[in-house]
Design an enzyme around this catalytic site. Structure first.
Site, PDB file in Angstrom:
ATOM      1  N   ASP A   6      55.653  29.161 162.361  1.00 43.29           N
ATOM      2  CA  ASP A   6      54.989  30.406 163.125  1.00 43.29           C
ATOM      3  C   ASP A   6      55.619  29.896 165.091  1.00 43.29           C
ATOM      4  O   ASP A   6      55.175  28.847 165.387  1.00 43.29           O
ATOM      5  CB  ASP A   6      53.569  30.274 162.695  1.00 43.29           C
ATOM      6  N   GLU A  52      60.592  31.280 163.695  1.00 43.81           N
ATOM      7  CA  GLU A  52      60.083  32.237 164.097  1.00 43.81           C
ATOM      8  C   GLU A  52      60.308  32.883 165.211  1.00 43.81           C
ATOM      9  O   GLU A  52      58.961  31.945 165.968  1.00 43.81           O
ATOM     10  CB  GLU A  52      58.225  32.838 163.483  1.00 43.81           C
TER      11      GLU A  52
HETATM   12  C1  GLC Z   1      52.809  34.991 164.300  1.00 43.31           C
HETATM   13  C2  GLC Z   1      52.137  35.858 163.175  1.00 43.31           C
HETATM   14  C3  GLC Z   1      51.409  36.501 163.299  1.00 43.31           C
HETATM   15  C4  GLC Z   1      50.712  35.835 163.933  1.00 43.31           C
HETATM   16  C5  GLC Z   1      50.765  35.038 165.366  1.00 43.31           C
HETATM   17  C6  GLC Z   1      49.824  34.120 165.919  1.00 43.31           C
HETATM   18  O1  GLC Z   1      53.217  36.051 165.079  1.00 43.31           O
HETATM   19  O2  GLC Z   1      53.480  36.323 162.640  1.00 43.31           O
HETATM   20  O3  GLC Z   1      51.216  37.094 162.230  1.00 43.31           O
HETATM   21  O4  GLC Z   1      49.054  36.325 164.381  1.00 43.31           O
HETATM   22  O5  GLC Z   1      51.841  33.998 164.584  1.00 43.31           O
HETATM   23  O6  GLC Z   1      49.772  31.992 164.296  1.00 43.31           O
END
Ligand code: GLC
Length: 545
Positions: A214, A268
């Site tokens: 994440d 991500e």
């Molecule tokens: C990422 C996740 C999202 C979350 C954020 C903070 O972007 O996909 O859902 O709110 O991180 O952890």
């Protein structure tokens, strides 16, 4: 014909189909209105029939759910609403028996304010080592009343919250790049690195095949806490994509590679600069990262072709495969987004009351499904997209939970609309999400939700589910679609066409005029009916050529 990527890395994931499960909304076995792991276990045959290779679970750990589980209180415990550690182990094993691997979500940038470390830090006085695992700081100005930096949060609003001392007086501030319930960790602290490495091993030892990382480019911060300026040299921004973050993933890759079946790292990484993006995919870092550039593009032949080209160009330098993503739990459902005048995606542009033609959106989302499934690399499917679910835009205000909505002052509808519990059956009080006589689902389902039910779609040859099943089956069965070979071919203006391997061509028409198809012996699959042998607007076809 050129090859879209190098093939030195031959992991199972190179052309996998990875299905994203949002456990809270997938299926509810115990009838409390919240999805759970037992619900996922019950529907594993459905996922096997869909043909997916792996499941990525958004965080299933113990969490106050201030941000849908991205506020982790304990990485070694399953949230009681979802089940137990034994349930997770049973789910991982059951899935594997069906040939489906499990990927878990790791949220290294922050923890929940309920995490033992943060409670300890809050209880400790300023200057105590317990605070060093986070970013506690005195405020500026007399009395420390002024926020330490003016960094802006991805959720809107400030990134610092002031603590209150035991005497009730205002104390230090702590940093949170997201909601105040998500304090940022200090990655310069050795405990933070060691704990995450132990957590990775904890899950890998339980048979988990990989992790989705994440907010992966946000971990490192400049300890001198400068303001964000106009231009920072690459890698030197105060809190984004700093060079030292790569050390973290190099260490994680070594751990992943130390297993008999090497574990997978999926990032991500939201970065506009592709050169900076692919640095995360160097051979000793992550195996792949989500292609948000493609996901955010409008439904337009040139825009999508340009993204496909730049994706290949960027990945040519590394052995990581490209990935193809139409949505996830953070973004507007494709059926809705593609039914609008502006079909691109940007968080900042989300607004209530945007006119939407859902029939048009559905046609395009079907074509987009065939386009992405025909591209070389890894395909991600977010739960419910295979059912063609639209964004639920009319949730009652009291039902919304997403901090993005509240922190925007209610201007941004937030992300609840793509997280509504799935419909499994055409009828019943929760459309099969929970059993009969169950509590109401945690987010209300629209009255017509049953029209999208998996059960109804299963027997309908024209349904979204049938299209997804056929596409995924063909992806696996056709050698041309399993390889890396890709070549653009000539087609009508306003259409895209490319050949995969020796004998499969994908054509997508975006233009008003029907597109003539290239010579072919068979239509393998089409997203909608052909018109006198030609491909209508907003339709895609896979041909044997
Ligand atoms: C990422 C996740 C999202 C979350 C954020 C903070 O972007 O996909 O859902 O709110 O991180 O952890």
């Amino acid at each position: 014909m050129h090859s879209a990527q190098r093939t030195s890395d031959t992991g199972w994931w190179r052309n996998a189909v990875i299905y994203q499960v949002y456990p809270r909304s997938f299926a509810d076995a115990d009838g409390d209105g919240t999805g759970d792991l037992a619900g996922v276990r019950r529907h594993l045959p459905y996922l096997a029939e869909l043909g997916v290779d792996a499941l990525w679970f958004t965080p299933w750990y113990r969490s106050p759910q201030a941000d849908g589980g991205y506020d982790v209180a304990d990485y070694r415990a399953i949230d009681p609403a979802f089940g137990t550690l034994e349930d997770a182990e049973a789910l991982i094993a059951d899935a594997l028996r069906l040939g489906i691997r499990t990927i878990v979500d790791i949220v290294p940038n922050h923890v929940s304010a309920d995490h033992a470390w943060f409670r300890e830090a809050l209880a400790a006085p300023p200057g105590d080592p317990a605070r060093d695992r986070f970013w506690f700081h005195d405020g500026k100005g007399p009395g420390g009343d002024t926020i330490p930096t003016n960094w802006s949060s991805s959720f809107g609003g400030d990134t610092w919250t002031r603590t209150t001392g035991p005497d009730g007086r205002p104390g230090q501030w702590y940093l949170h790049m997201f909601a105040p319930e998500q304090p940022d960790l200090n990655w310069n602290h050795p405990d933070v690195a060691a704990e995450h490495e132990a957590v990775l091993r904890f899950w890998y030892d339980r048979g988990v095949a990989g992790v989705r990382i994440d907010s992966a480019s946000m971990l490192a911060k400049d300890p001198s806490l400068p303001e964000v300026g106009e231009a920072h040299p690459p890698g030197r921004h105060p809190h984004l994509d700093r060079d030292e973050v790569h050390d973290v993933y190099r260490r994680w890759r070594k751990i992943a590679d130390s297993y008999d079946e090497p574990r997978l790292l999926v990032g991500e990484v939201w970065l506009e600069d592709t050169d900076r993006f692919v640095r995360y995919l160097r051979d000793d870092e992550m195996h792949m990262a989500f292609n948000f550039d493609f996901m955010s593009r409008p439904w337009d032949a040139e825009a999508l072709a340009a993204s496909i080209r730049s994706t290949f160009a960027a990945h040519a330098a590394v052995s990581a495969p490209p990935t193809w993503v139409l949505s996830n739990h953070d973004v507007t459902r494709p059926v809705t987004r593609y039914g609008r005048e502006d079909t691109s995606f940007a968080f900042a542009d989300k607004r209530f009351g945007t006119p939407t033609d859902l029939a048009l959106g559905a046609r395009r989302a079907r074509a987009a499904a065939l386009l992405t499934a025909a591209l070389p690399g890894v395909l991600y499917v977010y739960q419910g997209d295979e059912l063609g679910l639209p964004e639920v835009e009319d949730l009652p205000d009291g039902a919304r939970e997403d901090p993005m909505h509240f922190r925007s002052g209610g201007v941004d509808p937030g992300r609840d609309g793509c997280r509504v519990p799935l419909p499994w059956t055409a009828t019943g009080p929760t459309f099969g999400f929970s059993g009969e006589a169950a509590a109401a689902p945690w987010l209300p389902q629209p009255q017509d939700w049953g029209g999208h039910a998996a059960q109804t779609q299963e027997s309908d040859p024209g349904s979204f589910l049938t299209l997804y099943r056929r596409a995924i089956r063909l992806r696996r069965a056709e050698p041309a679609l399993r390889g890396d070979a890709f070549a653009w071919t000539e087609t009508a203006p306003g259409a895209l066409a490319f050949r995969r391997g020796e004998d499969v061509t994908c054509v997508v028409n975006f233009a008003d005029a029907p597109a003539d198809l290239p010579a072919h012996t068979e239509v393998l699959l089409a997203s909608g009916p052909l018109e006198g042998g030609a491909l209508p607007k907003d339709t895609a076809a896979w041909l044997r050529t």
